[in-house]
Design an enzyme around this catalytic site. Structure first.
Site, short mmCIF file in Angstrom:
data_model
loop_
_atom_site.label_atom_id
_atom_site.label_comp_id
_atom_site.label_asym_id
_atom_site.label_seq_id
_atom_site.Cartn_x
_atom_site.Cartn_y
_atom_site.Cartn_z
N THR A 42 0.81 -1.23 0.00
CA THR A 42 0.00 0.00 0.00
C THR A 42 0.84 1.27 0.00
OG1 THR A 42 -0.13 -0.05 2.42
CG2 THR A 42 -1.93 -1.10 1.21
N SER B 287 13.03 -7.01 5.72
CA SER B 287 13.68 -5.81 5.20
C SER B 287 15.09 -5.61 5.75
CB SER B 287 12.84 -4.57 5.44
OG SER B 287 13.23 -3.56 4.53
N ASP C 279 9.45 0.37 4.41
CA ASP C 279 10.52 -0.33 5.11
C ASP C 279 11.45 0.66 5.83
OD1 ASP C 279 9.41 -2.53 3.97
OD2 ASP C 279 10.96 -2.82 2.46
#
Length: 390
Positions: free
Chosen positions: A42, A136, A182
């Site tokens: 998103t 990440s 991230d």
């Protein structure tokens, strides 16, 4: 000056730096990995995300090197990978395909683009964020490096600019057209808290994690390279927004998307359905947390995974197996893939008292079903990136 005396891992890294480069480090930094809890893909659609910074991090120690060859040579060393790299500040266009040093060189390029001069430097890196697993590790490295280079360049950048430098490195140098979630999560984490991020307004706030719950994370050990798949999904989202006449999918409600379904190809519709649904689930998730309704929040996580599996198609059989097994276990509240997908991890919201037995049973069931050993961890929410001056 800040002190790193309370961080033994960083101090050990500083000693290793001294041994390798025969001079002291001047800056030390750490930045955590993250878990995406709700809000899959998103961020680049100007949507919202609930994430959490984890208690695993990348760590960096560095110093400017005024004696470097004509002031242009930078030296890097990765402790875990036992690999060294050298590059010139005036030859940053020379990339090594799929090499870890590209993230750092890309960050230097982003500083340059903003008008800041990064001096020649030596740097040592390490960390305990699993690689290519959906936590990440790349953004953790980027934010630790940005913190260190911000100090060496004396640029005093605000947190949002720091996050965008990390994103810019991936977008412009590494070649992954990723969003900002991230990097932002790595910077804005807080112990015991989720991170709510709005990627249109850049509003960020922390939301308490429900009492009596824990996050069990299972690494499927399916490695992923997101560049092509990620870019294709982003292009489909952008096409949907163009056809629907809106700046981004953030501006489309689930009802509006259904009404316009006939304007979209099946695949573009399903990609958009996932993202629009995720933004809606984040809003409903925040409300569920405000109401203390942990079961409703966990159910939204499960609905999110089903959407990833059938509409966005960024799951895989191994991730589906972990979610399916989790749904049968005592203490289960919700589970979904976390991160870009196509491999990596699932995150499971469970009753805290059952976390250890849940994790053990999940690993056992996954091994029996797939023949692959999963790395299962109980992770907690940690603080965001920090800089220390030696």
């Amino acid at each position: 000056m800040n002190s790193a005396n309370n961080d033994l891992a960083l101090m050990d890294l500083a000693q290793r730096f001294q041994s390798r480069f025969d001079r002291p480090a001047t800056v030390l930094s750490r930045a955590p990995g993250r878990l995406e809890i709700l809000g899959n893909h998103t961020d680049y659609n100007q949507g919202t995300v609930l994430s959490v910074a984890i208690n695993r991090s990348a760590r960096v120690v560095a110093a400017a090197n005024p004696d470097a060859q004509d002031g242009m040579v930078c030296q890097l060393y990765d402790i875990k990978g036992k690999s060294a790299r050298r590059f010139r500040l005036d030859a940053l266009d020379r990339k090594r395909p799929h090499d870890w040093s590209n993230y750092i060189k890309g960050i230097v390029c982003e500083f340059n683009a903003l008008g800041y001069t990064v001096p020649a430097f030596d740097m040592m890196v390490t960390g305990d964020v699993p690689l290519s697993a959906g936590m990440s590790s790349s953004a953790a490295l980027e934010m630790a490096v940005v913190k260190a280079l911000d100090a060496l360049a004396q640029s005093n950048l605000d947190w949002l600019t720091q996050a965008k430098i990390g994103q810019g490195s991936e977008n412009h140098y590494v070649g992954a057209n990723t969003g900002l979630m991230d990097q932002l999560s790595s910077l804005k984490g807080k112990e015991g808290q989720l991170i709510y991020s709005d990627f249109r307004s850049y509003e960020v706030k922390n939301v308490p994690i429900p009492q009596g719950t824990a996050f069990v994370v299972a690494n499927s050990n399916v490695k992923h390279n997101l560049t092509n798949e990620y870019n294709e999904r982003r292009e489909a989202c952008e096409e949907a927004a163009r056809i629907l006449g809106v700046p981004a999918l953030r501006d489309v409600t689930p009802a509006q998307l259904e009404a316009a379904k006939g304007k979209l190809s099946d695949i573009v519709y399903r990609r958009a359905k996932h993202v629009v649904g995720e933004i809606d689930r984040v809003a409903r998730g925040c409300q569920a947390l405000a109401n203390g309704d942990v079961k409703a929040f966990g159910n939204l996580m499960s609905l999110s995974h089903d959407s990833s599996r059938f509409d966005f198609e960024n799951s895989c059989p191994e991730l589906d197996a972990l979610v399916e097994i989790g749904r049968t276990l005592p203490g289960h509240l919700g589970a979904r893939l976390s991160g870009g997908g196509f491999g990596g991890i699932t995150v499971h919201l469970v009753e805290a008292d059952a976390a250890q037995s849940y994790g053990d049973a999940l690993a056992k069931g996954y091994l029996k079903r797939t023949g692959v050993a999963a790395q299962v961890m109980i992770l907690t929410a940690g603080d965001g990136a920090e800089l220390f001056l030696a």
